[in-house]
Design a protein around this motif. Structure first.
Motif, PDB file in Angstrom:
ATOM      1  N   LEU A 140      -2.035   0.771  -3.567  1.00 53.96           N
ATOM      2  CA  LEU A 140      -2.058   2.077  -4.227  1.00 53.96           C
ATOM      3  C   LEU A 140      -2.815   2.037  -5.549  1.00 53.96           C
ATOM      4  O   LEU A 140      -3.664   2.889  -5.825  1.00 53.96           O
ATOM      5  CB  LEU A 140      -0.635   2.574  -4.471  1.00 53.96           C
ATOM      6  N   VAL A 141      -2.504   1.046  -6.383  1.00 56.08           N
ATOM      7  CA  VAL A 141      -3.077   1.010  -7.737  1.00 56.08           C
ATOM      8  C   VAL A 141      -4.522   0.529  -7.739  1.00 56.08           C
ATOM      9  O   VAL A 141      -5.188   0.592  -8.776  1.00 56.08           O
ATOM     10  CB  VAL A 141      -2.228   0.120  -8.671  1.00 56.08           C
ATOM     11  N   LEU A 168      -6.073  -8.695  -0.663  1.00 56.54           N
ATOM     12  CA  LEU A 168      -7.166  -8.192  -1.506  1.00 56.54           C
ATOM     13  C   LEU A 168      -8.421  -7.919  -0.680  1.00 56.54           C
ATOM     14  O   LEU A 168      -9.215  -7.042  -1.029  1.00 56.54           O
ATOM     15  CB  LEU A 168      -7.474  -9.199  -2.615  1.00 56.54           C
ATOM     16  N   SER A 169      -8.592  -8.659   0.411  1.00 56.19           N
ATOM     17  CA  SER A 169      -9.759  -8.441   1.263  1.00 56.19           C
ATOM     18  C   SER A 169      -9.706  -7.098   1.976  1.00 56.19           C
ATOM     19  O   SER A 169     -10.751  -6.593   2.426  1.00 56.19           O
ATOM     20  CB  SER A 169      -9.867  -9.567   2.305  1.00 56.19           C
ATOM     21  N   MET A 170      -8.511  -6.519   2.099  1.00 52.92           N
ATOM     22  CA  MET A 170      -8.392  -5.228   2.757  1.00 52.92           C
ATOM     23  C   MET A 170      -8.843  -4.083   1.860  1.00 52.92           C
ATOM     24  O   MET A 170      -9.186  -3.005   2.354  1.00 52.92           O
ATOM     25  CB  MET A 170      -6.942  -4.994   3.191  1.00 52.92           C
ATOM     26  N   ILE A 171      -8.875  -4.289   0.555  1.00 54.33           N
ATOM     27  CA  ILE A 171      -9.200  -3.199  -0.372  1.00 54.33           C
ATOM     28  C   ILE A 171     -10.620  -2.675  -0.171  1.00 54.33           C
ATOM     29  O   ILE A 171     -10.825  -1.461  -0.055  1.00 54.33           O
ATOM     30  CB  ILE A 171      -8.961  -3.652  -1.823  1.00 54.33           C
ATOM     31  N   MET A 228      -2.667   8.703  -1.181  1.00 54.88           N
ATOM     32  CA  MET A 228      -1.347   8.066  -1.177  1.00 54.88           C
ATOM     33  C   MET A 228      -0.744   8.086   0.223  1.00 54.88           C
ATOM     34  O   MET A 228      -0.186   7.077   0.686  1.00 54.88           O
ATOM     35  CB  MET A 228      -0.414   8.769  -2.161  1.00 54.88           C
ATOM     36  N   LEU A 229      -0.851   9.213   0.898  1.00 55.92           N
ATOM     37  CA  LEU A 229      -0.343   9.303   2.267  1.00 55.92           C
ATOM     38  C   LEU A 229      -1.032   8.290   3.174  1.00 55.92           C
ATOM     39  O   LEU A 229      -0.379   7.603   3.971  1.00 55.92           O
ATOM     40  CB  LEU A 229      -0.562  10.720   2.808  1.00 55.92           C
ATOM     41  N   SER A 230      -2.353   8.195   3.046  1.00 51.07           N
ATOM     42  CA  SER A 230      -3.109   7.290   3.909  1.00 51.07           C
ATOM     43  C   SER A 230      -2.761   5.831   3.646  1.00 51.07           C
ATOM     44  O   SER A 230      -2.607   5.036   4.586  1.00 51.07           O
ATOM     45  CB  SER A 230      -4.613   7.509   3.691  1.00 51.07           C
TER      46      SER A 230
END
Length: 302
Positions: A79-80, A162-165, A226-228
């Motif tokens: 989220l952040v 972190l790789s997913m960001i 946020m929902l996603s």
């Protein structure tokens, strides 16, 4: 009078015909399943066999389950990072496309939106190849520049989440570029022209005119992001299955695994999974109220 009543009656019939099917579908496929989830959250049930009412035991279990806290921590990290990065990049790109007359603007619009027309599976497979520890594109680029390039990005606890960001940001940016572009195009040009005559710079125009006028749109974009981020788990499910060692396990993936036997050697814990679903609902409502505190709800009139 008769004609007036007849017209009103016909209008009512038309509205009923138009609205009733959509409302019926909403009740059948949204409200009814949600109401059932509330009921299931009070049961000890595997989704198939006999139901056993256990009261608040599932809700008490939420506070005793260490995997809940771990999954929520992962969601918080996403989220952040994903929301501010995505919104910032989208706003900047939208401003450039709207206010800078690049010859390649049409191509850029298609390029940015392209990830939104791909299926989730295709995107997951492409990024799995990018992060592959042996033949991955990222490691290949690092080796090309003499920076190592032997890291197993999705196989290491320190880098998997972190790789997913970058994946999420890449997927979401194009959609919000379109949203922000449409909003920016609705801002009267006279506001910008007056500001230019006063000697305002492009950055000042963006921060003092564009962003305040887009406050409502940014609020909606933040809520949808946020929902996603909280409800989405598809990429983790396809690419990592929540691993390694639970390092990419998010709350929705944990709920899915409990309900459909992804954990516990095929055991289905549908009642407890429904309880987690109720917790996610409360969490989303709470986050929405927090967002409303930071952004004005009133629409801007020019």
């Amino acid at each position: 009078m008769y004609l007036l009543k007849s017209a009103r009656f016909q209008k009512a019939i038309f509205l009923f015909i138009v609205v009733a099917p959509a409302f019926a579908a909403y009740v059948l496929f949204t409200l009814y399943p949600n109401a059932l989830s509330i009921y299931y959250s009070f049961l000890d049930w595997d989704g198939i066999g006999a139901k056993t009412f256990i009261g608040w035991d599932n809700y008490i279990r939420l506070f005793e389950d260490p995997f809940i806290l771990r999954a929520l921590q992962h969601n918080l990290i996403l989220l952040v990072t994903i929301i501010p990065i995505t919104l910032t990049i989208s706003l900047v790109l939208a401003d450039l496309l709207v206010n800078r007359a690049f010859a390649e603007n049409s191509f850029y619009k298609v390029l940015y939106f392209f990830p939104n027309v791909l299926s989730l599976v295709v995107i997951a497979l492409v990024w799995s190849f990018i992060y592959d520890g042996t033949f991955g594109l990222l490691n290949g680029l690092l080796r090309l520049f003499g920076l190592g390039g032997e890291h197993n990005w999705l196989g290491s606890k320190s880098t998997a989440l972190l790789s997913m960001i970058p994946l999420y940001v890449w997927c979401y940016v194009g959609f919000y570029v379109v949203i922000f572009m449409n909003a920016m195009q609705g801002i009267p040009k006279s506001l910008y022209e007056s500001a230019i005559l006063d000697g305002i710079t492009h950055m000042q125009r963006f921060t003092k005119i564009t962003l305040p006028l887009l406050s409502g749109v940014i609020r909606v974009g933040t809520i949808f992001l946020m929902l996603s981020v909280i409800k989405g788990f598809e990429y983790m499910f396809i690419m990592t299955k929540g691993g390694p060692g639970g390092s990419t396990d998010v709350i929705s993936l944990y709920m899915f695994n409990l309900a459909f036997g992804g954990l516990n050697l095929g055991q289905h814990i549908y009642g407890y999974a429904s309880t987690i679903g109720m917790m996610i609902f409360v969490l989303l409502v709470g986050l929405k109220l927090v967002v409303d505190k930071f952004f004005a709800k009133d629409s801007v009139e020019y």
